[in-house]
Design a protein around this motif. Structure first.
Motif, PDB file in Angstrom:
ATOM      1  N   ALA A  85      -1.847   0.713   3.194  1.00  0.00           N
ATOM      2  CA  ALA A  85      -1.047  -0.114   2.304  1.00  0.00           C
ATOM      3  C   ALA A  85      -1.691  -1.457   2.279  1.00  0.00           C
ATOM      4  O   ALA A  85      -1.191  -2.440   2.711  1.00  0.00           O
ATOM      5  CB  ALA A  85       0.315  -0.325   3.020  1.00  0.00           C
ATOM      6  N   TYR A 124      11.238   6.537  -4.330  1.00  0.00           N
ATOM      7  CA  TYR A 124       9.681   6.275  -4.307  1.00  0.00           C
ATOM      8  C   TYR A 124       9.376   5.899  -2.814  1.00  0.00           C
ATOM      9  O   TYR A 124       8.290   5.467  -2.344  1.00  0.00           O
ATOM     10  CB  TYR A 124       9.462   4.645  -4.895  1.00  0.00           C
ATOM     11  CG  TYR A 124       9.818   4.820  -6.305  1.00  0.00           C
ATOM     12  CD1 TYR A 124       8.783   5.100  -7.260  1.00  0.00           C
ATOM     13  CD2 TYR A 124      11.119   4.717  -6.899  1.00  0.00           C
ATOM     14  CE1 TYR A 124       8.948   5.397  -8.750  1.00  0.00           C
ATOM     15  CE2 TYR A 124      11.396   4.912  -8.090  1.00  0.00           C
ATOM     16  CZ  TYR A 124      10.420   5.121  -9.250  1.00  0.00           C
ATOM     17  OH  TYR A 124      10.789   5.137 -10.407  1.00  0.00           O
ATOM     18  N   GLY A 127       5.831   6.646  -0.209  1.00  0.00           N
ATOM     19  CA  GLY A 127       4.691   5.880  -0.751  1.00  0.00           C
ATOM     20  C   GLY A 127       5.002   4.305  -0.858  1.00  0.00           C
ATOM     21  O   GLY A 127       4.229   3.556  -0.314  1.00  0.00           O
ATOM     22  N   ILE A 128       6.067   3.818  -1.122  1.00  0.00           N
ATOM     23  CA  ILE A 128       6.501   2.393  -1.054  1.00  0.00           C
ATOM     24  C   ILE A 128       7.391   2.046   0.322  1.00  0.00           C
ATOM     25  O   ILE A 128       8.702   2.507   0.177  1.00  0.00           O
ATOM     26  CB  ILE A 128       7.046   1.923  -2.608  1.00  0.00           C
ATOM     27  CG1 ILE A 128       6.060   2.398  -3.510  1.00  0.00           C
ATOM     28  CG2 ILE A 128       7.389   0.579  -2.506  1.00  0.00           C
ATOM     29  CD1 ILE A 128       6.609   2.382  -4.922  1.00  0.00           C
ATOM     30  N   TYR A 150       2.487  -1.049  -0.238  1.00  0.00           N
ATOM     31  CA  TYR A 150       1.913   0.435  -0.917  1.00  0.00           C
ATOM     32  C   TYR A 150       0.690   0.522  -0.898  1.00  0.00           C
ATOM     33  O   TYR A 150      -0.393  -0.539  -1.079  1.00  0.00           O
ATOM     34  CB  TYR A 150       2.707   0.749  -2.017  1.00  0.00           C
ATOM     35  CG  TYR A 150       2.642  -0.351  -3.090  1.00  0.00           C
ATOM     36  CD1 TYR A 150       3.479  -1.730  -3.002  1.00  0.00           C
ATOM     37  CD2 TYR A 150       1.615  -0.478  -3.983  1.00  0.00           C
ATOM     38  CE1 TYR A 150       3.498  -2.787  -3.959  1.00  0.00           C
ATOM     39  CE2 TYR A 150       1.542  -1.402  -5.096  1.00  0.00           C
ATOM     40  CZ  TYR A 150       2.573  -2.517  -4.938  1.00  0.00           C
ATOM     41  OH  TYR A 150       2.327  -3.745  -5.501  1.00  0.00           O
ATOM     42  N   HIS A 154      -0.309   3.902  -5.151  1.00  0.00           N
ATOM     43  CA  HIS A 154       1.170   3.949  -5.620  1.00  0.00           C
ATOM     44  C   HIS A 154       1.527   2.675  -6.661  1.00  0.00           C
ATOM     45  O   HIS A 154       2.657   2.266  -6.604  1.00  0.00           O
ATOM     46  CB  HIS A 154       2.067   4.044  -4.594  1.00  0.00           C
ATOM     47  CG  HIS A 154       1.915   5.448  -3.541  1.00  0.00           C
ATOM     48  ND1 HIS A 154       1.322   5.293  -2.615  1.00  0.00           N
ATOM     49  CD2 HIS A 154       2.114   6.621  -4.080  1.00  0.00           C
ATOM     50  CE1 HIS A 154       1.388   6.702  -2.143  1.00  0.00           C
ATOM     51  NE2 HIS A 154       1.867   7.295  -3.099  1.00  0.00           N
ATOM     52  N   PHE A 158       4.986   1.483  -8.107  1.00  0.00           N
ATOM     53  CA  PHE A 158       5.738   0.395  -7.906  1.00  0.00           C
ATOM     54  C   PHE A 158       6.250  -0.192  -8.958  1.00  0.00           C
ATOM     55  O   PHE A 158       7.405  -0.695  -9.342  1.00  0.00           O
ATOM     56  CB  PHE A 158       4.863  -0.478  -7.022  1.00  0.00           C
ATOM     57  CG  PHE A 158       5.554  -1.742  -6.592  1.00  0.00           C
ATOM     58  CD1 PHE A 158       6.669  -1.586  -5.544  1.00  0.00           C
ATOM     59  CD2 PHE A 158       5.670  -2.960  -7.104  1.00  0.00           C
ATOM     60  CE1 PHE A 158       7.470  -2.834  -5.238  1.00  0.00           C
ATOM     61  CE2 PHE A 158       6.220  -4.180  -6.927  1.00  0.00           C
ATOM     62  CZ  PHE A 158       7.131  -4.031  -5.974  1.00  0.00           C
TER      63      PHE A 158
END
Lengths: 188, 188
Positions: A85, A124, A127-128, A150, A154, A158
């Motif tokens: 991330a 989401y 991933g986020i 993220y 991604h 976002f």
């Protein structure tokens, strides 16, 4: 549910995150800076001399999320600090006096039944990753400071997430919003 | 709904209110002191050298109250500082981790549907005025500091109010409660 955690975001010349851009979405922007440091501490850090700006918020209990929704979120969400991330966003928001004058059931109805704020966030995950900091009761210029992390793959998701939220009835109550995008080097 | 107001209760040798007694209801008590000062300020006051103890909290938006309940409260409640309200109580409370781990709908169900917290408070309006201060996110030893003001003729009603609240299912989540009673001279 851990104890509340005080987090201070310090924009300046040094920090773990490089500031890519700062955009005013609603109302005034914040000064551009090179870097952002995220400081977790039990006490308010001293105002740094070379800081462009400094914002504090505190994590807290859920305010609107039902048990069913909490369970759905907890089943898939991931924490901050994942090695992959390397993108982040800090989005400080202030809501209007009209929002804060609403009763609890009225705010819940706008936030979820009308705007699907919790359901959109769930779309989401994982991933986020996201952490909400409350700052209204700390006296700062914003009510909330939301931090997102993220992986680069991604990034499009976002953009979609923030666009969907900004089109909701809830966002009619947003009187100031700044969108700060950040990157860091991958962790080994 | 006004902006959040930071309020600090300073127990020591001077202040507008005389401390009559301090009782531990659940858990540890607080040190006895002669007097209590109530300081409203945008910033945290300095720790007073001669203070027995000092507790800060901040007013905020409603967290559980529905529009129907807000309207019922607003129709009858009165503000602080009434000349005849020469009695006061400060009741700092901490709730358990189990409480804070509950989702919003679970906390609301315990607080009102099971415990009638809001309805019980309404029964004692306008005689007993009340202001709730949140301190959990400020890092203090208590989660809430509730301040009550009433005239001497409502003293029995006030005892009844706190007794009823302490018998509710909500109070099973209270891990510390201190009951501080105060008086002041009538204002001319």
């Amino acid at each position: 549910m851990p104890q509340p955690l005080l987090v201070t975001f310090i924009a300046g010349t040094s920090g773990a995150w490089r500031v890519e851009r700062i955009d005013a979405v609603v109302g005034d922007s914040l000064t551009m800076a090179e870097a952002l440091d995220v400081v977790e501490s039990p006490n308010f850090p001293e105002r740094a001399n070379n800081a462009a700006w400094q914002l504090s918020g505190v994590t807290s209990n859920t305010r609107y999320t039902s048990r069913t929704e909490v369970d759905a979120l907890v089943a898939v969400q991931q924490g901050l600090g994942r090695p992959q991330a390397t993108r982040a966003a800090l989005i400080p928001i202030r809501k209007s006096d009209a929002w804060w004058a609403l009763a609890q059931d009225e705010r819940r109805a706008i936030l979820e039944e009308q705007s699907r704020h919790i359901a959109i966030g769930l779309d989401y995950l994982p991933g986020i990753a996201r952490r909400l900091h409350h700052s209204r009761e700390l006296g700062g210029p914003f009510d909330f400071l939301t931090w997102f992390e993220y992986a680069p793959e991604h990034s499009d998701a976002f953009e979609d997430l923030v666009l969907r939220l900004r089109q909701t009835p809830e966002w009619c109550y947003v009187t100031r919003e700044v969108d700060i995008r950040l990157t860091r080097h991958p962790r080994s």
